[in-house]
Every structure is written in C-alpha cells, then in structure tokens.
Write a protein that holds these residues in place. Structure first.
Motif, PDB file in Angstrom:
ATOM      1  N   THR A  23      -0.720  -9.251  -3.693  1.00 38.54           N
ATOM      2  CA  THR A  23       0.016  -9.207  -2.449  1.00 38.54           C
ATOM      3  C   THR A  23       1.185  -8.239  -2.632  1.00 38.54           C
ATOM      4  OG1 THR A  23       1.011 -10.531  -0.694  1.00 38.54           O
ATOM      5  CG2 THR A  23       1.538 -11.173  -2.947  1.00 38.54           C
ATOM      6  N   ALA A  24       1.476  -7.448  -1.600  1.00 39.86           N
ATOM      7  CA  ALA A  24       2.344  -6.286  -1.771  1.00 39.86           C
ATOM      8  C   ALA A  24       3.746  -6.635  -2.253  1.00 39.86           C
ATOM      9  CB  ALA A  24       2.418  -5.512  -0.455  1.00 39.86           C
ATOM     10  N   ASN A  25       4.316  -7.687  -1.712  1.00 41.94           N
ATOM     11  CA  ASN A  25       5.682  -8.019  -2.101  1.00 41.94           C
ATOM     12  C   ASN A  25       5.772  -8.430  -3.564  1.00 41.94           C
ATOM     13  OD1 ASN A  25       8.033  -7.657  -0.660  1.00 41.94           O
ATOM     14  ND2 ASN A  25       8.260  -9.801  -0.076  1.00 41.94           N
ATOM     15  N   GLU A  26       4.771  -9.150  -4.036  1.00 41.12           N
ATOM     16  CA  GLU A  26       4.747  -9.538  -5.442  1.00 41.12           C
ATOM     17  C   GLU A  26       4.552  -8.317  -6.330  1.00 41.12           C
ATOM     18  OE1 GLU A  26       3.357 -13.557  -6.969  1.00 41.12           O
ATOM     19  OE2 GLU A  26       1.622 -12.274  -7.361  1.00 41.12           O
ATOM     20  N   PHE A  27       3.695  -7.389  -5.894  1.00 40.47           N
ATOM     21  CA  PHE A  27       3.504  -6.138  -6.638  1.00 40.47           C
ATOM     22  C   PHE A  27       4.839  -5.398  -6.755  1.00 40.47           C
ATOM     23  CE2 PHE A  27       2.618  -1.616  -6.966  1.00 40.47           C
ATOM     24  CZ  PHE A  27       1.593  -1.550  -7.890  1.00 40.47           C
ATOM     25  N   TYR A  28       5.632  -5.422  -5.681  1.00 42.09           N
ATOM     26  CA  TYR A  28       6.918  -4.716  -5.691  1.00 42.09           C
ATOM     27  C   TYR A  28       7.935  -5.410  -6.608  1.00 42.09           C
ATOM     28  CZ  TYR A  28      11.313  -2.712  -4.057  1.00 42.09           C
ATOM     29  OH  TYR A  28      12.535  -2.097  -4.003  1.00 42.09           O
ATOM     30  N   TYR A  29       8.050  -6.731  -6.488  1.00 42.95           N
ATOM     31  CA  TYR A  29       9.079  -7.446  -7.235  1.00 42.95           C
ATOM     32  C   TYR A  29       8.671  -7.764  -8.675  1.00 42.95           C
ATOM     33  CZ  TYR A  29      11.918  -8.090  -3.058  1.00 42.95           C
ATOM     34  OH  TYR A  29      12.699  -7.880  -1.958  1.00 42.95           O
ATOM     35  N   SER A  30       7.373  -7.909  -8.913  1.00 40.23           N
ATOM     36  CA  SER A  30       6.886  -8.228 -10.254  1.00 40.23           C
ATOM     37  C   SER A  30       5.737  -7.275 -10.594  1.00 40.23           C
ATOM     38  CB  SER A  30       6.423  -9.688 -10.321  1.00 40.23           C
ATOM     39  OG  SER A  30       6.021 -10.039 -11.631  1.00 40.23           O
ATOM     40  N   THR A  31       6.087  -6.016 -10.720  1.00 40.64           N
ATOM     41  CA  THR A  31       5.094  -4.954 -10.874  1.00 40.64           C
ATOM     42  C   THR A  31       4.358  -5.088 -12.202  1.00 40.64           C
ATOM     43  OG1 THR A  31       6.631  -3.525  -9.666  1.00 40.64           O
ATOM     44  CG2 THR A  31       4.750  -2.461 -10.736  1.00 40.64           C
ATOM     45  N   PRO A  32       3.021  -5.067 -12.183  1.00 39.73           N
ATOM     46  CA  PRO A  32       2.273  -5.131 -13.432  1.00 39.73           C
ATOM     47  C   PRO A  32       2.668  -4.004 -14.385  1.00 39.73           C
ATOM     48  CG  PRO A  32       0.813  -5.454 -11.559  1.00 39.73           C
ATOM     49  CD  PRO A  32       2.140  -5.038 -11.002  1.00 39.73           C
ATOM     50  N   ALA A  33       2.772  -4.325 -15.647  1.00 41.33           N
ATOM     51  CA  ALA A  33       3.232  -3.348 -16.642  1.00 41.33           C
ATOM     52  C   ALA A  33       2.285  -2.166 -16.777  1.00 41.33           C
ATOM     53  CB  ALA A  33       3.402  -4.042 -17.997  1.00 41.33           C
ATOM     54  N   GLY A  34       1.027  -2.364 -16.406  1.00 40.13           N
ATOM     55  CA  GLY A  34       0.049  -1.298 -16.570  1.00 40.13           C
ATOM     56  C   GLY A  34       0.099  -0.206 -15.524  1.00 40.13           C
ATOM     57  N   VAL A  35       0.893  -0.400 -14.465  1.00 43.88           N
ATOM     58  CA  VAL A  35       0.946   0.612 -13.402  1.00 43.88           C
ATOM     59  C   VAL A  35       1.631   1.859 -13.930  1.00 43.88           C
ATOM     60  CG1 VAL A  35       1.772   1.174 -11.090  1.00 43.88           C
ATOM     61  CG2 VAL A  35       1.009  -1.152 -11.610  1.00 43.88           C
ATOM     62  N   GLY A  36       0.941   2.996 -13.840  1.00 42.82           N
ATOM     63  CA  GLY A  36       1.499   4.234 -14.368  1.00 42.82           C
ATOM     64  C   GLY A  36       0.583   5.407 -14.127  1.00 42.82           C
ATOM     65  N   PRO A  37       0.745   6.475 -14.878  1.00 45.18           N
ATOM     66  CA  PRO A  37      -0.021   7.706 -14.648  1.00 45.18           C
ATOM     67  C   PRO A  37      -1.530   7.572 -14.788  1.00 45.18           C
ATOM     68  CG  PRO A  37       1.929   8.154 -15.977  1.00 45.18           C
ATOM     69  CD  PRO A  37       1.813   6.660 -15.871  1.00 45.18           C
ATOM     70  N   ASP A  38      -1.994   6.546 -15.493  1.00 42.25           N
ATOM     71  CA  ASP A  38      -3.448   6.366 -15.635  1.00 42.25           C
ATOM     72  C   ASP A  38      -3.975   5.290 -14.679  1.00 42.25           C
ATOM     73  OD1 ASP A  38      -2.379   4.148 -16.857  1.00 42.25           O
ATOM     74  OD2 ASP A  38      -3.636   4.268 -18.661  1.00 42.25           O
ATOM     75  N   SER A  39      -3.244   5.073 -13.563  1.00 42.26           N
ATOM     76  CA  SER A  39      -3.627   4.048 -12.584  1.00 42.26           C
ATOM     77  C   SER A  39      -3.905   4.672 -11.222  1.00 42.26           C
ATOM     78  CB  SER A  39      -2.498   3.023 -12.396  1.00 42.26           C
ATOM     79  OG  SER A  39      -2.117   2.435 -13.611  1.00 42.26           O
ATOM     80  N   ILE A  40      -4.807   4.022 -10.488  1.00 49.82           N
ATOM     81  CA  ILE A  40      -4.982   4.266  -9.061  1.00 49.82           C
ATOM     82  C   ILE A  40      -4.487   3.025  -8.329  1.00 49.82           C
ATOM     83  CG2 ILE A  40      -6.656   4.569  -7.186  1.00 49.82           C
ATOM     84  CD1 ILE A  40      -8.434   6.095  -9.178  1.00 49.82           C
ATOM     85  N   VAL A  41      -3.642   3.216  -7.321  1.00 50.42           N
ATOM     86  CA  VAL A  41      -3.167   2.107  -6.495  1.00 50.42           C
ATOM     87  C   VAL A  41      -3.682   2.326  -5.074  1.00 50.42           C
ATOM     88  CG1 VAL A  41      -1.159   0.947  -5.509  1.00 50.42           C
ATOM     89  CG2 VAL A  41      -1.140   1.666  -7.909  1.00 50.42           C
ATOM     90  N   VAL A  42      -4.439   1.353  -4.581  1.00 51.05           N
ATOM     91  CA  VAL A  42      -4.975   1.403  -3.218  1.00 51.05           C
ATOM     92  C   VAL A  42      -4.120   0.477  -2.369  1.00 51.05           C
ATOM     93  CG1 VAL A  42      -7.023   1.111  -1.783  1.00 51.05           C
ATOM     94  CG2 VAL A  42      -7.277   1.770  -4.190  1.00 51.05           C
ATOM     95  N   ALA A  43      -3.326   1.055  -1.459  1.00 51.52           N
ATOM     96  CA  ALA A  43      -2.393   0.287  -0.626  1.00 51.52           C
ATOM     97  C   ALA A  43      -2.906   0.266   0.807  1.00 51.52           C
ATOM     98  CB  ALA A  43      -1.007   0.911  -0.683  1.00 51.52           C
ATOM     99  N   CYS A  44      -3.033  -0.927   1.375  1.00 56.85           N
ATOM    100  CA  CYS A  44      -3.729  -1.078   2.651  1.00 56.85           C
ATOM    101  C   CYS A  44      -2.876  -1.819   3.665  1.00 56.85           C
ATOM    102  CB  CYS A  44      -5.033  -1.830   2.406  1.00 56.85           C
ATOM    103  SG  CYS A  44      -6.070  -2.020   3.846  1.00 56.85           S
ATOM    104  N   SER A  45      -2.762  -1.250   4.864  1.00 53.86           N
ATOM    105  CA  SER A  45      -2.121  -1.897   6.006  1.00 53.86           C
ATOM    106  C   SER A  45      -2.769  -1.349   7.259  1.00 53.86           C
ATOM    107  CB  SER A  45      -0.613  -1.602   6.029  1.00 53.86           C
ATOM    108  OG  SER A  45      -0.049  -1.873   7.301  1.00 53.86           O
ATOM    109  N   LEU A  46      -3.251  -2.242   8.126  1.00 53.02           N
ATOM    110  CA  LEU A  46      -3.941  -1.787   9.334  1.00 53.02           C
ATOM    111  C   LEU A  46      -3.070  -0.826  10.139  1.00 53.02           C
ATOM    112  CD1 LEU A  46      -6.432  -2.028  11.194  1.00 53.02           C
ATOM    113  CD2 LEU A  46      -5.265  -3.924  12.333  1.00 53.02           C
ATOM    114  N   SER A  47      -1.863  -1.238  10.451  1.00 51.76           N
ATOM    115  CA  SER A  47      -0.970  -0.405  11.259  1.00 51.76           C
ATOM    116  C   SER A  47      -0.352   0.724  10.460  1.00 51.76           C
ATOM    117  CB  SER A  47       0.146  -1.265  11.846  1.00 51.76           C
ATOM    118  OG  SER A  47       1.016  -1.723  10.817  1.00 51.76           O
ATOM    119  N   GLY A  48      -0.256   0.513   9.153  1.00 49.72           N
ATOM    120  CA  GLY A  48       0.448   1.471   8.310  1.00 49.72           C
ATOM    121  C   GLY A  48       1.948   1.265   8.307  1.00 49.72           C
ATOM    122  N   GLY A  49       2.409   0.193   8.949  1.00 46.84           N
ATOM    123  CA  GLY A  49       3.839  -0.044   9.050  1.00 46.84           C
ATOM    124  C   GLY A  49       4.333  -1.279   8.332  1.00 46.84           C
TER     125      GLY A  49
END
Length: 322
Positions: A52-78
């Motif tokens: 869930t996006a807020n948890e990703f923001y506040y408790s970001t997984p340590a593995g997120v970095g240059p060797d990662s793809i992040v797919v972020a989804c919002s119907l409205s984009g807002g």
C-alpha cells in the motif's frame, strides 16, 4: 509507450533488475496483485512484492534502488499517497512506471514511464489497468529471465476483453437475482483463491464497504478452514469467486462446505463464461481475475439499484479533509 517498449527501454539502461515493487491504494492496489502473483509463480530470480502506497512511503523496503522497478498505480493519477511513493522511488534510483488514465496527472509526471489506460468505455475497459499490469509483469519476466509460455499469454491478452464483453451480455438475469436476494443483507463474506484472491478483497473493501456501506470481509479459500469457517451458519451471505485452473480445488472444497450448511451462497465461476475455451491451459489461471472482476461490476451495479444506493455515493470521501 506500450509495455514492450517500456521494458525494452529499461533493459537498455539496466541490464540487470533484482526486484519489482507494486505500489498503490485501494482498488488500484488490488488491481496490481495479478501481476505480482504472476511473477511469484514464474520468476526464478526476480523478487516481487505488493505494498500500500503510504506504507511504502513511510516504511520503504530496503531493496528499493537502482536495480528495482516500481509500478505505481492510481486510476485518476491524483492519489497523493501513490504520487509521494513514486517520487520517493525515483529519488532512490528505481525505474518508476506510472499506471493511470490521465497522462497529465501528478502520478504520470512522477514516473519515468507511463502506462495510460482506458476505463469508461465498457466492462472490459474497466479491466485495462489490471490487464496492462499483468502484461507488464509478463514482459519483465520474459525480458530478464525468459518465459516458456510468453506467446500463450499474448494470445490470452488478445482475447480476454472480448470474452468479458460477451459474458456480460448474458449476465443480467443472474446479476439482477443477486441484487434482489442480497439487497437487505447486513454483511457479506467474499472468497476466492490464487490470482483472484485480491478481487475478493477489492469487492469486499470497495464495492461493498466504500460504495454500498455494507459490512464485509474477504479471505482466501486456502484460509477458510483455518478459522473463518467457524462463522458458517444457515442463510449467512457468501460470494464465492471460482477459478479455472490449479487453485480450483480450494474453491470447490469451500463451496461444498458452504452448501452443506445452507448458507446464502452466490457462486461466480470462470468456467461458466468459458475461460478455458478461450485461454490456453498453460496460462489460464492468470486471466481469472480479469474475467471475474470484469463481470462482478454488474453484480455491484444491480445491488446498488435494488438498494437505491448509487455506487458513487460517499459519506466522507471527497467531502472532508482527512
């Protein structure tokens, strides 16, 4: 850019990718699950996770970095939480792909790449978000590891929208019967398994609790006999989404138990719509959630009509600061 072009561009910049993170809120998070499930089932090296996006923001997984793809989804984009998560992933050097209907939205601007999908045209169009993300996962896997059933998946993608639109043409009597039978229910349990598990979650959380103000709970059929079946009683309302594929025995076992105790059960079965006659058996399980989520919209619409409670009605959302 289409998914093939996006993944090809990422591969040029990043010959090696270790992880794929799927990030969203509400129904958009649920729509990401089939893509994550696909990678879990087939990737030998790539790691996949759903947040869930807020948890990703506040408790970001340590593995997120240059060797990662992040797919972020919002119907409205807002959705503010998802935009913030995408921006944070970019700051950490990840390749960010935004999935939305609005190419001019904040989320589209927050991603290096964009998948712009439809929604309003028909029942199949409402599944473009989920389908595009599944197609993206398939492309990532095939590009970075290879995938033996890649062509079978592409064939499925070419047919699934027509199957949804053909299915809803014959569905109205069943959807109306559901609406009439369940309009006064105090609550609803929703169940499924495999790639469709989060469709049950989404129907429960958003179409029932958010859009109908009906108390609801969802669970995986694999968990049913490890606690939730203690709530089974005569005439208690259940909605069971049955898969066509390897997890079907789990759904069938749950259905047998629910019938045994005369619950108020509605079954929506992918086999009834001919899924395996259109999609090859090697990949059929990954298309269950697209089909079942597509046809379930009619059930929710007919329920809302019987209850005189439009799906757009809200008590707090869009009306208060929170």
């Amino acid at each position: 850019m289409n998914v093939k072009e996006i993944v090809s561009a990422i591969k040029t910049d990043k010959p090696e990718i270790a992880s794929v993170y799927f990030v969203g809120c509400g129904a958009s998070q649920a729509d990401l699950y089939p893509g994550k499930y696909f990678l879990d089932a087939n990737a030998k090296k790539l790691r996949a996770s759903l947040h869930t996006a807020n948890e990703f923001y506040y408790s970001t997984p340590a593995g997120v970095g240059p060797d990662s793809i992040v797919v972020a989804c919002s119907l409205s984009g807002g959705t503010p939480e998802t935009v913030a998560a995408a921006q944070k992933a970019t700051e950490l050097g990840a390749e960010v792909i935004s999935v939305t209907i609005d190419e001019n939205s904040p989320l589209a601007a927050a991603g290096k790449y964009q998948i712009i999908h439809g929604f309003a045209k028909d029942y199949a169009a409402k599944m473009e978000k989920m389908t595009n993300v599944l197609a993206l996962s398939c492309e990532i896997l095939n590009t970075y590891e290879g995938y033996a059933h890649y062509e079978d998946m592409q064939d499925g993608f070419s047919k699934i929208y027509d199957l949804i639109n053909d299915s809803v043409k014959t569905l109205m009597p069943r959807a109306q019967a559901f609406g009439k039978a369940y309009k006064d229910m105090p609550m609803l349990y929703v169940m499924s398994s495999g790639a469709t598990a989060m469709v049950a979650y989404s129907f429960s959380m958003f179409l029932m609790m958010e859009m109908q103000w009906v108390a609801s709970s969802s669970f995986n059929c694999g968990e049913f006999f490890h606690g939730p079946f203690e709530m089974v009683e005569k005439d208690v309302p259940y909605l069971l989404l049955m898969n066509d594929g390897p997890t079907r025995p789990m759904d069938a076992r749950a259905m047998t138990f629910l019938q045994r105790f005369d619950t108020k059960l509605t079954v929506v079965d992918a086999k009834d719509f001919g899924l395996s006659s259109v999609i090859r058996s090697s990949v059929v399980e990954y298309f269950n959630p697209i089909l079942l989520c597509g046809v379930l919209r009619m059930y929710a619409e007919q329920l809302s009509l019987e209850r005189n409670h439009p799906l757009t009605m809200r008590r707090y959302m869009w009306k208060l600061e929170y």
